[in-house]
Design a protein around this motif. Structure first.
Motif, PDB file in Angstrom:
ATOM      1  N   ALA A 172       0.818  -1.220   0.000  1.00  0.00           N
ATOM      2  CA  ALA A 172       0.000   0.000   0.000  1.00  0.00           C
ATOM      3  C   ALA A 172       0.847   1.265   0.000  1.00  0.00           C
ATOM      4  O   ALA A 172       0.371   2.331  -0.410  1.00  0.00           O
ATOM      5  N   GLY A 173       2.097   1.182   0.440  1.00  0.00           N
ATOM      6  CA  GLY A 173       2.953   2.370   0.470  1.00  0.00           C
ATOM      7  C   GLY A 173       3.699   2.640  -0.810  1.00  0.00           C
ATOM      8  O   GLY A 173       4.487   3.584  -0.884  1.00  0.00           O
ATOM      9  N   ILE A 196       2.022  -7.530 -14.575  1.00  0.00           N
ATOM     10  CA  ILE A 196       2.709  -6.852 -13.461  1.00  0.00           C
ATOM     11  C   ILE A 196       1.795  -5.788 -12.857  1.00  0.00           C
ATOM     12  O   ILE A 196       1.680  -5.658 -11.630  1.00  0.00           O
ATOM     13  N   ASP A 197       1.127  -5.017 -13.715  1.00  0.00           N
ATOM     14  CA  ASP A 197       0.218  -3.975 -13.244  1.00  0.00           C
ATOM     15  C   ASP A 197      -0.899  -4.574 -12.383  1.00  0.00           C
ATOM     16  O   ASP A 197      -1.193  -4.078 -11.287  1.00  0.00           O
ATOM     17  N   ALA A 198      -1.528  -5.657 -12.862  1.00  0.00           N
ATOM     18  CA  ALA A 198      -2.612  -6.284 -12.109  1.00  0.00           C
ATOM     19  C   ALA A 198      -2.104  -6.856 -10.781  1.00  0.00           C
ATOM     20  O   ALA A 198      -2.779  -6.745  -9.741  1.00  0.00           O
ATOM     21  N   TRP A 199      -0.899  -7.450 -10.797  1.00  0.00           N
ATOM     22  CA  TRP A 199      -0.313  -8.007  -9.579  1.00  0.00           C
ATOM     23  C   TRP A 199      -0.052  -6.909  -8.554  1.00  0.00           C
ATOM     24  O   TRP A 199      -0.343  -7.080  -7.355  1.00  0.00           O
ATOM     25  N   LEU A 200       0.438  -5.762  -8.982  1.00  0.00           N
ATOM     26  CA  LEU A 200       0.695  -4.650  -8.061  1.00  0.00           C
ATOM     27  C   LEU A 200      -0.609  -4.077  -7.518  1.00  0.00           C
ATOM     28  O   LEU A 200      -0.699  -3.738  -6.329  1.00  0.00           O
ATOM     29  N   ARG A 201      -1.614  -3.975  -8.364  1.00  0.00           N
ATOM     30  CA  ARG A 201      -2.911  -3.479  -7.888  1.00  0.00           C
ATOM     31  C   ARG A 201      -3.483  -4.411  -6.822  1.00  0.00           C
ATOM     32  O   ARG A 201      -4.054  -3.949  -5.815  1.00  0.00           O
ATOM     33  N   ARG A 202      -3.349  -5.719  -7.049  1.00  0.00           N
ATOM     34  CA  ARG A 202      -3.892  -6.675  -6.078  1.00  0.00           C
ATOM     35  C   ARG A 202      -3.170  -6.597  -4.738  1.00  0.00           C
ATOM     36  O   ARG A 202      -3.737  -6.954  -3.704  1.00  0.00           O
ATOM     37  N   HIS A 204      -2.330  -3.791  -3.544  1.00  0.00           N
ATOM     38  CA  HIS A 204      -2.733  -2.463  -3.057  1.00  0.00           C
ATOM     39  C   HIS A 204      -1.714  -1.365  -3.328  1.00  0.00           C
ATOM     40  O   HIS A 204      -1.783  -0.294  -2.712  1.00  0.00           O
ATOM     41  N   ALA A 205      -0.754  -1.606  -4.238  1.00  0.00           N
ATOM     42  CA  ALA A 205       0.101  -0.510  -4.692  1.00  0.00           C
ATOM     43  C   ALA A 205      -0.737   0.460  -5.515  1.00  0.00           C
ATOM     44  O   ALA A 205      -1.740   0.071  -6.130  1.00  0.00           O
ATOM     45  N   GLN A 206      -0.327   1.733  -5.549  1.00  0.00           N
ATOM     46  CA  GLN A 206      -1.118   2.773  -6.198  1.00  0.00           C
ATOM     47  C   GLN A 206      -0.487   3.189  -7.528  1.00  0.00           C
ATOM     48  O   GLN A 206       0.647   3.682  -7.544  1.00  0.00           O
ATOM     49  N   GLY A 532     -14.889  -1.606  -4.319  1.00  0.00           N
ATOM     50  CA  GLY A 532     -13.998  -2.632  -3.793  1.00  0.00           C
ATOM     51  C   GLY A 532     -12.773  -2.796  -4.671  1.00  0.00           C
ATOM     52  O   GLY A 532     -12.830  -2.586  -5.887  1.00  0.00           O
ATOM     53  N   ASP A 533     -11.662  -3.179  -4.041  1.00  0.00           N
ATOM     54  CA  ASP A 533     -10.400  -3.297  -4.763  1.00  0.00           C
ATOM     55  C   ASP A 533     -10.480  -4.288  -5.909  1.00  0.00           C
ATOM     56  O   ASP A 533     -10.041  -4.019  -7.031  1.00  0.00           O
TER      57      ASP A 533
END
Length: 550
Positions: A172-173, A196-202, A204-206, A532-533
């Motif tokens: 998240a940070g 990679i984008d979907a993995w980071l979103r899951r 909770h990276a912004q 929801g995420d």
């Protein structure tokens, strides 16, 4: 180079020279032994020993040279810092996954751009990026090639397996961006970058912006990535990696949209082509503008260089300097003094391009923009916005290139569309609304925010006409300064949470356009709360949640 680096280089060089001398001596001795002692048992033993010694020297020399090459590579990746150091909160982690070396090249160029702006940057191959690296970094950029039908590059296959592991901690940070390299002729276009984008979103990276897709090294897409780097580091004077192939346009209209506003002036601009054929564009595409310095700024620059009235009156020189970066620092000016006039332009970097969302369609007869006059740190007008809104003459010539922006093109289906934006971000939304109106698609919802209704309601007549004609099924406006309590578009989203969920269930896409700072993050947080995420990640993967933020 630091002292330790110089010492390493010296020691490595000494080792190499000593070992090479030893190898030569061993081989020479081998030759002597072979010619004089080959017929004797002792000679055969000595010959075998010398061969073994030569082979040992060769192996050690190979290892030393390999380590030396590795140190050079590490120095490139870390900017001559300690390879074992971590990025920490002050720097940017740049991770690359390369099949042919192109992604690594772009990673090094990206790091160089950030370092020029004073930011620390560490480059690593993706397979060497640990979870601790991601946990400790606050900002990261991922540059990823896709090979075959959607696969990770060979060197990143281990990281791809780690991405599939269950139970991974939150990131998240972390704020991040993705540059996805691919070939549109393949069905799984840029698939690994999107994975990679979907993995980071899951986790909770912004995301700082939507993934930038690059089809076969497309230079326009790479300039857009460079533009995002400029936004990230707060510096926009880095020369373009590749110059746009501009065509000639006329500035046929310039009209201030917010006279009396508390904010900086915003302008409606209309440009018509002077060259044929006229480029085609669609909603979501970008205009790359080639800015120029004002005549007064060129003259002020020349006056700091010389007292030669002839040079000051040289119209050809002034014209040649109009599209160059003119330094103001004393050291830079001193280095230019005394140069012949014909050499001066070549010593200066060209002004980098500026990007603006196109606010119209080709059928409208003009390429229209919505541009706010920005200010640089010293109070001068922005390079691009100052040129378009202040210095360029109405009726004068503008250098412009249309760049496709597939990440913000209209939805493929006729489902409902929710458009969210603030300020001059209305430009990109306006083009989509015009396209929807032309196609007779009426399930459109606009949420728009600005300072005050009286001064900052851009294109009010047009928006209210769409609403009266039924082309806007819903309109929510957030004028932040019109009441004691500040109200923003994300607040309007929360108020309409039930309706928003209903539209999404009915197949609506969500498009966001406007400022990265404040608005984009606030809207993303509101959508996460409402939907929801997982639902928001799914929408992004389906192409139903898209952003054009800056």
């Amino acid at each position: 180079m630091n002292k330790q680096g110089k010492l390493d280089k010296l020691m490595s060089s000494a080792w190499s020279q000593w070992l090479l001398s030893l190898a030569v001596a061993a081989l020479a001795s081998w030759g002597v032994a072979r010619s004089h002692l080959a017929d004797h048992a002792q000679g055969r033993w000595l010959l075998a020993a010398l061969v073994a010694l030569a082979y040992l020297v060769f192996c050690v020399l190979t290892v030393v040279n390999y380590q030396r090459a590795q140190r050079r590579q590490e120095a490139l990746w870390t900017g001559d810092a300690d390879p074992a150091s971590s990025v920490g909160d002050a720097g940017v982690l740049i991770a690359f996954a390369s099949q042919t070396g192109f992604a690594e090249q772009l990673a090094l160029q990206s790091a160089q751009s950030l370092r020029k702006a004073g930011m620390a940057a560490r480059v690593l191959p993706l397979v060497r990026v640990s979870d601790q690296d991601l946990q400790s970094a606050t900002q990261a950029l991922f540059i990823a090639s896709t090979t075959g039908e959607g696969d990770a590059p060979d060197a990143a296959s281990g990281f791809a397996r780690r991405m599939a592991a269950p139970g991974q901690a939150s990131l998240a940070g972390l704020r991040y961006g993705v540059l996805a390299l691919g070939d549109r002729s393949y069905a799984q276009y840029c698939a690994f970058g999107h994975a990679i984008d979907a993995w980071l979103r899951r986790r909770h990276a912004q995301p700082m912006f939507d993934p930038v897709e690059v089809d076969n090294g497309d230079e326009g897409a790479l300039r857009h990535w460079q533009h995002q780097l400029g936004v990230l580091c707060g510096r926009s004077d880095d020369a373009d990696w590749s110059a746009p192939a501009y065509t000639r346009w006329r500035l046929s209209e310039r009209r201030c949209l917010n006279p009396g506003s508390a904010g900086d002036p915003a302008f409606h601009l209309a440009l018509t082509p002077l060259d044929l054929p006229v480029p085609h564009w669609q909603a979501g595409d970008i205009a790359e503008i080639g800015p120029r310095n004002s005549g007064a700024e060129v003259q002020a620059f020349l006056q700091q260089l010389t007292l030669d009235d002839g040079l000051l009156a040289d119209a050809a020189l002034a014209q040649a300097l109009a599209d160059r970066q003119l330094p103001r620092e004393a050291d830079a000016l001193a280095a230019l003094r005394g140069l012949p006039a014909e050499q001066l332009p070549a010593r200066l970097k060209p002004l980098p391009h500026r990007e603006y969302s196109i606010a119209s369609l080709p059928e409208d007869g003009a390429l229209e923009l919505l541009v706010r006059r920005m200010r640089q740190a010293d109070g001068r007008p922005g390079i691009g916005s100052g040129w378009l809104t202040l210095h360029a003459q109405e009726g004068g010539e503008i250098a412009l290139r249309v760049r496709a922006n597939s990440a913000f093109h209209p939805p493929a289906d006729a489902g409902p569309l929710i458009l969210i934006g603030n300020g001059t971000g209305l430009a990109g939304l306006r083009a989509h609304l015009r396209a929807r109106a032309a196609a007779g698609r009426r399930r459109n919802w606009l949420l728009f925010g600005e300072r005050s209704r009286a001064h900052d309601y851009f294109h009010r007549e047009e928006i209210e006409a769409w609403q009266a004609q039924g082309l806007l099924a819903r309109l929510d406006l957030a004028f932040s300064r019109d009441q004691p309590q500040r109200v923003y578009v994300q607040d309007k989203l929360r108020e309409a949470a039930v309706e928003l969920r209903r539209w999404v269930e009915q197949g609506a896409s969500i498009y966001v356009c406007g400022s990265l700072q404040g608005m984009a993050a606030g809207v993303a947080a509101a959508l996460q709360e409402i939907l929801g995420d997982e639902a928001l990640i799914t929408l992004a993967e389906q192409g139903r949640y898209r952003r054009d933020v800056y």
